[in-house]
Design a protein around this motif. Structure first.
Motif, PDB file in Angstrom:
ATOM      1  N   GLY A 121      77.855  46.722  11.260  1.00 29.56           N
ATOM      2  CA  GLY A 121      78.793  45.783  10.662  1.00 29.56           C
ATOM      3  C   GLY A 121      79.600  46.440   9.552  1.00 29.56           C
ATOM      4  O   GLY A 121      79.199  47.469   9.008  1.00 29.56           O
TER       5      GLY A 121
ATOM      6  N   ALA B 156      80.395  41.645   6.575  1.00 24.36           N
ATOM      7  CA  ALA B 156      79.131  41.734   7.301  1.00 24.36           C
ATOM      8  C   ALA B 156      78.008  42.208   6.388  1.00 24.36           C
ATOM      9  O   ALA B 156      78.206  43.064   5.537  1.00 24.36           O
ATOM     10  CB  ALA B 156      79.268  42.679   8.491  1.00 24.36           C
TER      11      ALA B 156
ATOM     12  N   ASP C 246      72.942  39.623   9.487  1.00 16.88           N
ATOM     13  CA  ASP C 246      73.901  38.605   9.944  1.00 16.88           C
ATOM     14  C   ASP C 246      73.932  38.556  11.468  1.00 16.88           C
ATOM     15  O   ASP C 246      73.839  39.593  12.142  1.00 16.88           O
ATOM     16  CB  ASP C 246      75.314  38.929   9.450  1.00 16.88           C
TER      17      ASP C 246
ATOM     18  N   TYR D 144      76.318  37.436  14.631  1.00 19.04           N
ATOM     19  CA  TYR D 144      77.695  37.122  15.001  1.00 19.04           C
ATOM     20  C   TYR D 144      77.780  36.717  16.468  1.00 19.04           C
ATOM     21  O   TYR D 144      77.074  37.275  17.323  1.00 19.04           O
ATOM     22  CB  TYR D 144      78.609  38.337  14.810  1.00 19.04           C
TER      23      TYR D 144
ATOM     24  N   ALA E   8      80.709  37.085  19.126  1.00 22.28           N
ATOM     25  CA  ALA E   8      81.983  37.815  19.209  1.00 22.28           C
ATOM     26  C   ALA E   8      83.038  36.971  19.910  1.00 22.28           C
ATOM     27  O   ALA E   8      82.825  36.471  21.017  1.00 22.28           O
ATOM     28  CB  ALA E   8      81.798  39.130  19.952  1.00 22.28           C
ATOM     29  N   SER E   9      84.171  36.818  19.246  1.00 24.22           N
ATOM     30  CA  SER E   9      85.285  36.063  19.831  1.00 24.22           C
ATOM     31  C   SER E   9      86.064  36.920  20.822  1.00 24.22           C
ATOM     32  O   SER E   9      86.538  36.426  21.849  1.00 24.22           O
ATOM     33  CB  SER E   9      86.215  35.578  18.722  1.00 24.22           C
TER      34      SER E   9
ATOM     35  N   PHE F  51      76.597  30.237  13.169  1.00 20.38           N
ATOM     36  CA  PHE F  51      76.750  31.682  13.315  1.00 20.38           C
ATOM     37  C   PHE F  51      78.105  32.120  12.765  1.00 20.38           C
ATOM     38  O   PHE F  51      79.066  31.351  12.741  1.00 20.38           O
ATOM     39  CB  PHE F  51      76.664  32.092  14.785  1.00 20.38           C
ATOM     40  N   LYS F  52      78.173  33.376  12.368  1.00 23.08           N
ATOM     41  CA  LYS F  52      79.456  33.965  12.036  1.00 23.08           C
ATOM     42  C   LYS F  52      80.202  34.305  13.332  1.00 23.08           C
ATOM     43  O   LYS F  52      79.578  34.522  14.370  1.00 23.08           O
ATOM     44  CB  LYS F  52      79.264  35.226  11.199  1.00 23.08           C
ATOM     45  N   VAL F  53      81.517  34.347  13.253  1.00 24.99           N
ATOM     46  CA  VAL F  53      82.352  34.715  14.403  1.00 24.99           C
ATOM     47  C   VAL F  53      83.233  35.890  13.989  1.00 24.99           C
ATOM     48  O   VAL F  53      83.789  35.906  12.888  1.00 24.99           O
ATOM     49  CB  VAL F  53      83.233  33.535  14.853  1.00 24.99           C
ATOM     50  N   GLY F  54      83.339  36.886  14.865  1.00 25.30           N
ATOM     51  CA  GLY F  54      84.186  38.035  14.561  1.00 25.30           C
ATOM     52  C   GLY F  54      84.438  38.860  15.800  1.00 25.30           C
ATOM     53  O   GLY F  54      83.829  38.632  16.849  1.00 25.30           O
TER      54      GLY F  54
ATOM     55  N   VAL G 131      84.828  43.320  13.205  1.00 30.22           N
ATOM     56  CA  VAL G 131      83.853  43.107  12.142  1.00 30.22           C
ATOM     57  C   VAL G 131      82.561  43.853  12.465  1.00 30.22           C
ATOM     58  O   VAL G 131      81.832  44.270  11.571  1.00 30.22           O
ATOM     59  CB  VAL G 131      83.557  41.596  11.978  1.00 30.22           C
ATOM     60  N   ILE G 132      82.272  44.012  13.760  1.00 23.69           N
ATOM     61  CA  ILE G 132      81.043  44.644  14.219  1.00 23.69           C
ATOM     62  C   ILE G 132      81.362  45.650  15.321  1.00 23.69           C
ATOM     63  O   ILE G 132      82.387  45.543  16.003  1.00 23.69           O
ATOM     64  CB  ILE G 132      80.025  43.596  14.743  1.00 23.69           C
TER      65      ILE G 132
END
Length: 269
Positions: free
Chosen positions: A121, A127, A131, A133, A135-136, A172-175, A199-200
């Motif tokens: 991250g 990040a 964390d 994530y 993924a979008s 959740f985080k989105v990235g 982000v990742i």
């Protein structure tokens, strides 16, 4: 009569799935979880009480491993690419990931793919270790082809399936996720990752996305952060230091995802 013209490309050059309306509203029945490392897979095998397939569906000689079972009315399959026959290490990377994804889709015809695993991250993007994530979008950062149109093919930008309700419910985080075949990051990779607005970063996601798009199976990406790529510690050292603890977080997150999916359709996610 002339055939209808092809649909216009997406303006952002990404490729999305075109599942039919019926598929979107049919309850999800079979899921396949693609996971690169045995360390990441085994906690989920235990959580879902899965059994190793002793008569594998895959071609003879391949090291690929399938765990399967029924969990909350879902047919759950975890596919792990296995150990390299010569070196005995996990078969990580895009080649193994794409092959095993293709074979799993052909054999099991899932309603949904989940690519679960650990990732690096970027602290500059917010990040932190541990964390999780979703993924979008996913893209490659090490397929540099500086020729018009081939450059876009090299990046291979694709979207994960839309899961706004799941992300909100599970917090959740989105990235964006960027994929390459090296654990470290060269200056050229870094420039490409920045261009991807990632982000990742991992070593499998975009390869799984390529195959899922090819065979029109929706896919989502669940990634837990083991190391801070733009931090002070060497990536390999931090990855190994945090792998065990972060694998626990990953297992919890994927279990939450599967619990949420149970009884729902793609359109519910």
């Amino acid at each position: 009569m002339a055939p209808p013209p092809p649909p216009p490309p997406n303006e952002d050059n990404s490729i999305s799935h075109d599942s039919s309306s019926n598929d979107q509203h049919r309850p999800i029945s079979t899921i396949v979880i693609i996971i690169a490392m045995q360390t990441e897979a085994l906690p989920l095998v235990d959580a879902f009480q899965l059994t190793e397939d002793t008569n594998p569906l895959f071609p003879k000689g391949t090291p690929w491993v399938r765990y399967y079972g029924s969990y909350k009315a879902l047919n759950v399959n975890i596919i792990w690419p296995g150990k390299d026959a010569v070196l005995g290490v996990d078969s990580v990377g895009t080649v193994s990931a794409s092959l095993v994804t293709y074979a799993a889709i052909q054999a099991l015809q899932p309603d949904l793919l989940i690519n679960a695993g650990t990732a690096g991250g970027f602290k500059a993007k917010g990040a932190c270790i541990g964390d999780v994530y979703v993924a979008s979008e996913v893209a490659f950062h090490d397929r540099r082809i500086p020729i018009p149109v081939f450059d876009l093919y090299g990046v291979g930008l694709r979207r994960g399936c839309s899961t706004p309700n799941l992300v909100k419910e599970l917090d959740f985080k989105v990235g964006k996720l960027s994929t390459g075949d090296s654990l470290d990051m060269t200056p050229q990779d870094e420039a490409s990752i920045l261009a991807n607005d990632a982000v990742i970063k991992d070593m499998e996601g975009a390869a799984v996305a390529y195959v899922s798009d090819l065979l029109k199976v929706p896919v989502m990406f669940v990634k837990a952060v083991t190391d801070i790529v733009d931090g002070d510690k060497p990536t390999s050292e931090e990855f190994l230091q945090n792998l065990s603890a972060v694998t626990v977080a990953l297992g919890k997150a994927v279990t939450q995802v599967v619990d949420y999916i149970s009884g729902k359709s793609l359109s519910d996610l």
